[in-house]
Design an enzyme around this catalytic site. Sequence first.
Site, mmCIF file in Angstrom:
data_model
loop_
_atom_site.group_PDB
_atom_site.id
_atom_site.type_symbol
_atom_site.label_atom_id
_atom_site.label_comp_id
_atom_site.label_asym_id
_atom_site.label_seq_id
_atom_site.Cartn_x
_atom_site.Cartn_y
_atom_site.Cartn_z
ATOM 1 N N ASN A 1 -5.438 -4.578 -6.209
ATOM 2 C CA ASN A 1 -6.577 -4.088 -5.886
ATOM 3 C C ASN A 1 -6.732 -2.598 -5.723
ATOM 4 O OD1 ASN A 1 -9.244 -4.001 -3.771
ATOM 5 N ND2 ASN A 1 -7.451 -3.324 -2.864
ATOM 6 N N LYS B 1 -12.145 1.700 -15.025
ATOM 7 C CA LYS B 1 -12.647 0.110 -14.761
ATOM 8 C C LYS B 1 -12.632 -0.647 -15.911
ATOM 9 C CE LYS B 1 -11.636 0.510 -10.408
ATOM 10 N NZ LYS B 1 -10.812 -0.953 -9.672
ATOM 11 N N TYR C 1 -13.327 7.055 -13.405
ATOM 12 C CA TYR C 1 -13.359 5.968 -12.834
ATOM 13 C C TYR C 1 -13.987 4.541 -13.658
ATOM 14 C CZ TYR C 1 -14.154 2.431 -8.878
ATOM 15 O OH TYR C 1 -14.354 1.415 -8.275
ATOM 16 N N ASP D 1 0.809 -1.222 0.165
ATOM 17 C CA ASP D 1 0.014 -0.016 -0.026
ATOM 18 C C ASP D 1 0.916 1.179 -0.137
ATOM 19 O OD1 ASP D 1 -3.320 0.103 0.848
ATOM 20 O OD2 ASP D 1 -2.255 2.015 0.808
HETATM 21 N N1 LIG Z 1 -15.877 0.115 -2.594
HETATM 22 C C1 LIG Z 1 -16.722 -0.238 -3.645
HETATM 23 O O1 LIG Z 1 -17.884 -0.008 -3.677
HETATM 24 C C2 LIG Z 1 -15.752 -0.837 -4.768
HETATM 25 C C3 LIG Z 1 -16.982 -1.159 -5.785
HETATM 26 C C4 LIG Z 1 -16.224 -2.007 -6.825
HETATM 27 C C5 LIG Z 1 -14.877 -2.036 -6.939
HETATM 28 N N2 LIG Z 1 -13.933 -1.299 -5.967
HETATM 29 C C6 LIG Z 1 -12.635 -1.389 -6.143
HETATM 30 O O2 LIG Z 1 -12.075 -1.972 -5.289
HETATM 31 C C7 LIG Z 1 -10.610 -1.438 -4.800
HETATM 32 C C8 LIG Z 1 -10.544 -1.358 -3.410
HETATM 33 O O3 LIG Z 1 -11.573 -0.240 -2.945
HETATM 34 P P1 LIG Z 1 -12.002 0.161 -1.521
HETATM 35 O O4 LIG Z 1 -13.377 0.385 -1.711
HETATM 36 O O5 LIG Z 1 -11.380 -1.076 -0.756
HETATM 37 O O6 LIG Z 1 -11.405 1.295 -1.516
HETATM 38 P P2 LIG Z 1 -10.379 1.984 -0.410
HETATM 39 O O7 LIG Z 1 -10.328 3.612 -0.702
HETATM 40 O O8 LIG Z 1 -11.088 1.960 0.814
HETATM 41 O O9 LIG Z 1 -9.129 1.446 -0.269
HETATM 42 C C9 LIG Z 1 -7.954 1.442 -1.224
HETATM 43 C C10 LIG Z 1 -6.568 1.260 -1.033
HETATM 44 O O10 LIG Z 1 -5.673 1.792 -2.086
HETATM 45 C C11 LIG Z 1 -4.527 2.412 -1.426
HETATM 46 N N3 LIG Z 1 -3.869 3.157 -2.631
HETATM 47 C C12 LIG Z 1 -4.308 3.858 -3.103
HETATM 48 N N4 LIG Z 1 -3.636 4.837 -4.107
HETATM 49 C C13 LIG Z 1 -2.679 3.798 -4.215
HETATM 50 C C14 LIG Z 1 -1.347 3.927 -5.027
HETATM 51 N N5 LIG Z 1 -1.127 4.802 -5.768
HETATM 52 N N6 LIG Z 1 -0.460 2.978 -4.668
HETATM 53 C C15 LIG Z 1 -0.636 1.884 -3.760
HETATM 54 N N7 LIG Z 1 -1.668 1.926 -2.852
HETATM 55 C C16 LIG Z 1 -2.745 2.728 -3.073
HETATM 56 C C17 LIG Z 1 -5.234 3.166 -0.495
HETATM 57 O O11 LIG Z 1 -4.001 3.579 0.320
HETATM 58 C C18 LIG Z 1 -6.069 2.482 0.122
HETATM 59 O O12 LIG Z 1 -5.529 1.483 1.261
HETATM 60 C C19 LIG Z 1 -10.414 -0.332 -5.918
HETATM 61 O O13 LIG Z 1 -9.683 -0.845 -7.001
HETATM 62 C C20 LIG Z 1 -11.662 0.044 -6.083
HETATM 63 O O14 LIG Z 1 -12.060 0.564 -7.436
HETATM 64 C C21 LIG Z 1 -14.447 -0.837 -5.247
#
Ligand SMILES: NC(=O)c1ccc[n+]([C@@H]2O[C@H](COP(=O)([O-])OP(=O)(O)OC[C@H]3O[C@@H](n4cnc5c(N)ncnc54)[C@H](O)[C@@H]3O)[C@@H](O)[C@H]2O)c1
Length: 243
Positions: free
Chosen positions: A84, A154, A150, A36
């Site tokens: 992720n 995706k 976004y 991370d």
């Molecule tokens: N939450 C939702 O509804 C949802 C739905 C579909 C897909 N997603 C996808 O799931 C994944 C995780 O989402 P989440 O909801 O857990 O988000 P979140 O914001 O809670 O967590 C994202 C994590 O990614 C890390 N991060 C951000 N930029 C970074 C970088 N440049 N290098 C390394 N780490 C980095 C952040 O520090 C954080 O720990 C994402 O790809 C998101 O697009 C989320």
Amino acid sequence: MDLDGRVALVTGAARSIGEACARKLAADGARVAVLDIDAEGAERVASSIDGLAVQVDVTDPASVDAAVATVVERLGGLDIAVNNAGVTSEGALTGDLDEETWRAILSVNLDGVFHCLRAEIGVMRERGGGSIVNMASILSAAAFRNHVAYTTSKHGGVGLTRGAAVDHAADGIRVNAVAPGFIRTPLIEVLSPEEIDAVALTHPLGRLGEVDEVAELVAWLASDAASFATGSVYNVDGGYLAV
Ligand SMILES: NC(=O)c1ccc[n+]([C@@H]2O[C@H](COP(=O)([O-])OP(=O)(O)OC[C@H]3O[C@@H](n4cnc5c(N)ncnc54)[C@H](O)[C@@H]3O)[C@@H](O)[C@H]2O)c1
């Protein structure tokens, strides 16, 4: 899943979906590297699962290459990778979207996945195989008003998944994507509480998803139970895309 003896890395694993994936893979027997940009959060998660914390910025190819090299050196290889890490932004209509926001989202969600794939494949092809799971979204297949960057990132993640799967099937590397519906994490807090309540109801199951529900599918794809699965996108979306 039986992941005994496997080495896994999860990006964006300092919290939320990535954290749940890291915990699930560790519970199933893998040694897990928690990657991370948030070094403190990565350390917190890693120390609770006897894993390895590695700071990485997925937008920077040199940082990704160094992080993957650290995983291989410290944990002895790489069998499973979950790409992720992802970001979103405040909403804006396409016609009003500024360049900086567009670049910021594409550089993490699209460039970042490419940087990770390239580094992971480099290790896995030497070892004779592996399983990679990219975090897609329902917005890999549909639009959501005010979030074109976004949505584009995706959609692009699916292209990366299919392309890498086709390119590296002969190397024994499977590449798939998981497409969650709206999951209860800080990422969706760019929406107002009223918008979140409304969006929850657009899922036929009538609620948001939970992070562990995504991690279950990721662990299956990572494991040998999914040995004939590659180049596909698997929804875990409460029926969102079925409507
Ligand atoms: N939450 C939702 O509804 C949802 C739905 C579909 C897909 N997603 C996808 O799931 C994944 C995780 O989402 P989440 O909801 O857990 O988000 P979140 O914001 O809670 O967590 C994202 C994590 O990614 C890390 N991060 C951000 N930029 C970074 C970088 N440049 N290098 C390394 N780490 C980095 C952040 O520090 C954080 O720990 C994402 O790809 C998101 O697009 C989320």
